[in-house]
Design a protein around this motif. Structure first.
Motif, mmCIF file in Angstrom:
data_model
loop_
_atom_site.group_PDB
_atom_site.id
_atom_site.type_symbol
_atom_site.label_atom_id
_atom_site.label_comp_id
_atom_site.label_asym_id
_atom_site.label_seq_id
_atom_site.Cartn_x
_atom_site.Cartn_y
_atom_site.Cartn_z
ATOM 1 N N LEU A 1 -73.974 -34.822 53.042
ATOM 2 C CA LEU A 1 -72.538 -34.788 53.265
ATOM 3 C C LEU A 1 -72.201 -34.292 54.664
ATOM 4 O O LEU A 1 -71.120 -34.535 55.179
ATOM 5 C CB LEU A 1 -71.855 -33.887 52.226
ATOM 6 N N CYS A 2 -73.122 -33.568 55.275
ATOM 7 C CA CYS A 2 -72.866 -33.024 56.603
ATOM 8 C C CYS A 2 -73.338 -33.975 57.700
ATOM 9 O O CYS A 2 -73.234 -33.643 58.885
ATOM 10 C CB CYS A 2 -73.558 -31.669 56.757
ATOM 11 N N GLY A 3 -73.872 -35.125 57.329
ATOM 12 C CA GLY A 3 -74.362 -36.079 58.317
ATOM 13 C C GLY A 3 -73.225 -36.889 58.925
ATOM 14 O O GLY A 3 -72.049 -36.668 58.626
ATOM 15 N N PRO A 4 -73.554 -37.837 59.767
ATOM 16 C CA PRO A 4 -72.523 -38.581 60.500
ATOM 17 C C PRO A 4 -71.855 -39.690 59.700
ATOM 18 O O PRO A 4 -70.844 -40.232 60.143
ATOM 19 C CB PRO A 4 -73.312 -39.176 61.670
ATOM 20 N N ASP A 5 -72.391 -40.047 58.555
ATOM 21 C CA ASP A 5 -71.852 -41.180 57.813
ATOM 22 C C ASP A 5 -70.665 -40.760 56.955
ATOM 23 O O ASP A 5 -70.731 -39.769 56.229
ATOM 24 C CB ASP A 5 -72.937 -41.793 56.926
ATOM 25 N N THR A 6 -69.585 -41.536 57.039
ATOM 26 C CA THR A 6 -68.397 -41.228 56.248
ATOM 27 C C THR A 6 -68.455 -41.838 54.852
ATOM 28 O O THR A 6 -67.642 -41.506 54.008
ATOM 29 C CB THR A 6 -67.126 -41.729 56.963
ATOM 30 N N GLN A 7 -69.379 -42.756 54.610
ATOM 31 C CA GLN A 7 -69.557 -43.336 53.284
ATOM 32 C C GLN A 7 -71.016 -43.219 52.887
ATOM 33 O O GLN A 7 -71.890 -43.750 53.573
ATOM 34 C CB GLN A 7 -69.143 -44.808 53.268
ATOM 35 N N LEU A 8 -71.244 -42.521 51.819
ATOM 36 C CA LEU A 8 -72.605 -42.326 51.327
ATOM 37 C C LEU A 8 -72.630 -42.580 49.834
ATOM 38 O O LEU A 8 -71.782 -42.087 49.097
ATOM 39 C CB LEU A 8 -73.075 -40.897 51.617
ATOM 40 N N SER A 9 -73.561 -43.383 49.379
ATOM 41 C CA SER A 9 -73.745 -43.633 47.948
ATOM 42 C C SER A 9 -75.130 -43.160 47.531
ATOM 43 O O SER A 9 -76.120 -43.426 48.225
ATOM 44 C CB SER A 9 -73.620 -45.127 47.623
ATOM 45 N N TRP A 10 -75.182 -42.453 46.437
ATOM 46 C CA TRP A 10 -76.467 -42.076 45.855
ATOM 47 C C TRP A 10 -76.573 -42.770 44.512
ATOM 48 O O TRP A 10 -75.821 -42.510 43.590
ATOM 49 C CB TRP A 10 -76.566 -40.563 45.688
ATOM 50 N N MET A 11 -77.491 -43.716 44.417
ATOM 51 C CA MET A 11 -77.582 -44.534 43.223
ATOM 52 C C MET A 11 -79.038 -44.796 42.885
ATOM 53 O O MET A 11 -79.822 -45.167 43.754
ATOM 54 C CB MET A 11 -76.854 -45.875 43.458
ATOM 55 N N GLU A 12 -79.405 -44.535 41.618
ATOM 56 C CA GLU A 12 -80.752 -44.803 41.114
ATOM 57 C C GLU A 12 -81.814 -44.142 41.983
ATOM 58 O O GLU A 12 -82.836 -44.735 42.330
ATOM 59 C CB GLU A 12 -80.983 -46.324 41.024
ATOM 60 N N GLY A 13 -81.552 -42.896 42.365
ATOM 61 C CA GLY A 13 -82.536 -42.109 43.099
ATOM 62 C C GLY A 13 -82.654 -42.437 44.571
ATOM 63 O O GLY A 13 -83.574 -41.965 45.245
ATOM 64 N N ARG A 14 -81.751 -43.259 45.113
ATOM 65 C CA ARG A 14 -81.813 -43.631 46.520
ATOM 66 C C ARG A 14 -80.464 -43.411 47.186
ATOM 67 O O ARG A 14 -79.419 -43.563 46.550
ATOM 68 C CB ARG A 14 -82.222 -45.105 46.676
ATOM 69 N N ALA A 15 -80.494 -43.084 48.480
ATOM 70 C CA ALA A 15 -79.273 -42.902 49.261
ATOM 71 C C ALA A 15 -78.985 -44.172 50.058
ATOM 72 O O ALA A 15 -79.897 -44.779 50.630
ATOM 73 C CB ALA A 15 -79.425 -41.714 50.209
ATOM 74 N N PHE A 16 -77.726 -44.595 50.095
ATOM 75 C CA PHE A 16 -77.293 -45.767 50.835
ATOM 76 C C PHE A 16 -76.127 -45.384 51.730
ATOM 77 O O PHE A 16 -75.288 -44.566 51.354
ATOM 78 C CB PHE A 16 -76.840 -46.890 49.892
ATOM 79 N N VAL A 17 -76.041 -46.008 52.901
ATOM 80 C CA VAL A 17 -74.920 -45.791 53.805
ATOM 81 C C VAL A 17 -74.307 -47.147 54.165
ATOM 82 O O VAL A 17 -74.978 -48.179 54.112
ATOM 83 C CB VAL A 17 -75.348 -45.062 55.100
#
Length: 289
Positions: free
Chosen positions: A82-98
């Protein structure tokens, strides 16, 4: 309304506070990303448009806004993202997506190509166009008529009248009504009211159709900074665009839908200063489809 009120309060504060929008299941990865998760929380899809406009209007707001879609099973140590540069982050099925922009393939923009992509090689018995007496709706109706892909057109607006004078819209409507290849019906229908939509769908031209097209072009623009937003403005913009789409989708299950087209706005994806409510309403529309 509560979320807009909170944003308004934040924009009036000195100094500007940090803001974090935390949602669940709004920005799911595309199927090509390897996720099988379905769409969730469409009722809150409007927040994406709000966040993008907030970023544009208050670029100096500390940490500004993080629109984060969190899926089930997100480990605690992933919260550091959440503190990274991406304004949209999804965590789904054990993986992070931007979220990332990617180059799209060029498409043919002729009316015939649009019609083929919308309804294939079939002819619609009827096409209902909400907001059909505005510029966008009349343009869509003309394209369907000229390509001989519809037998009956049902054009609606809240008043049952052409949206505005001085843009040639009355002449466009008269040409449609004079065309021998299609029957054109004009109705007064407030798509924000479910009983109006139900009544529209019960019309003979619609109820008897074996191949029905729904085109939702209704909408009201809005211009004003988020610090000036009010509850009546939110309602007037959301009602035709977002609630209108919801009511149509709710009634569509009882009809043989051959084509479903929702007219959204680029403001939902990119944002636009002074268009916070409008961007949010269109983002909600996008989440429904």
């Amino acid at each position: 309304s509560a979320a807009f009120a909170l944003v308004k309060q934040a924009t009036l504060a000195e100094p500007l506070p940090s803001m974090l929008f935390l949602s669940r299941g709004l920005h799911l990865p595309s199927p090509s990303a390897g996720s099988s998760a379905g769409s969730a929380a469409a009722a809150h899809g409007w927040s994406g448009g709000l966040v993008r406009v907030l970023e544009l209007e208050y670029s100096t707001m500390p940490v500004l806004a993080k629109d984060v879609a969190v899926g089930p099973g997100m480990p605690l140590n992933a919260c550091g993202s959440l503190c990274g540069p991406d304004t949209q982050l999804s965590w789904m099925e054990g993986r992070a997506f931007v979220a990332r922009l990617r180059r799209a393939h060029a498409v043919e923009l002729s009316s015939s190509a649009l019609d083929r992509r919308s309804v294939g090689d079939s002819t619609l018995d009827a096409a209902v166009i909400t907001g059909g007496l505005g510029g966008l709706g009349l343009r869509a109706a003309t394209m369907l008529q000229q390509t001989h892909r519809v037998r009956s057109l049902v054009l609606t607006s809240r008043s049952g009248q052409v949206a505005r004078e001085g843009q040639g819209l009355p002449a466009q409507l008269r040409r449609l009504q004079a065309a021998r290849t299609v029957s054109t019906v004009v109705l007064a229908c407030n798509t924000a009211e479910s009983h109006d939509v139900i009544g529209m769908m019960m019309r003979h031209e619609v109820a008897a159709a074996r191949a029905l097209g729904l085109l939702h072009a209704a909408g009201i623009g809005d211009k004003g900074l988020l610090r000036d937003v009010s509850e009546p403005r939110i309602g007037s913009v959301f009602a035709p665009k977002a609630m209108g789409a919801f009511h149509q989708l709710s009634t569509a299950t009882a009809h043989p839908i051959a084509a479903l087209v929702m007219f959204s706005s680029v403001a939902a994806g990119l944002g636009q200063v002074g268009q916070g409510v409008y961007a949010a309403a269109n983002a909600h529309l996008d989440s429904l489809t």
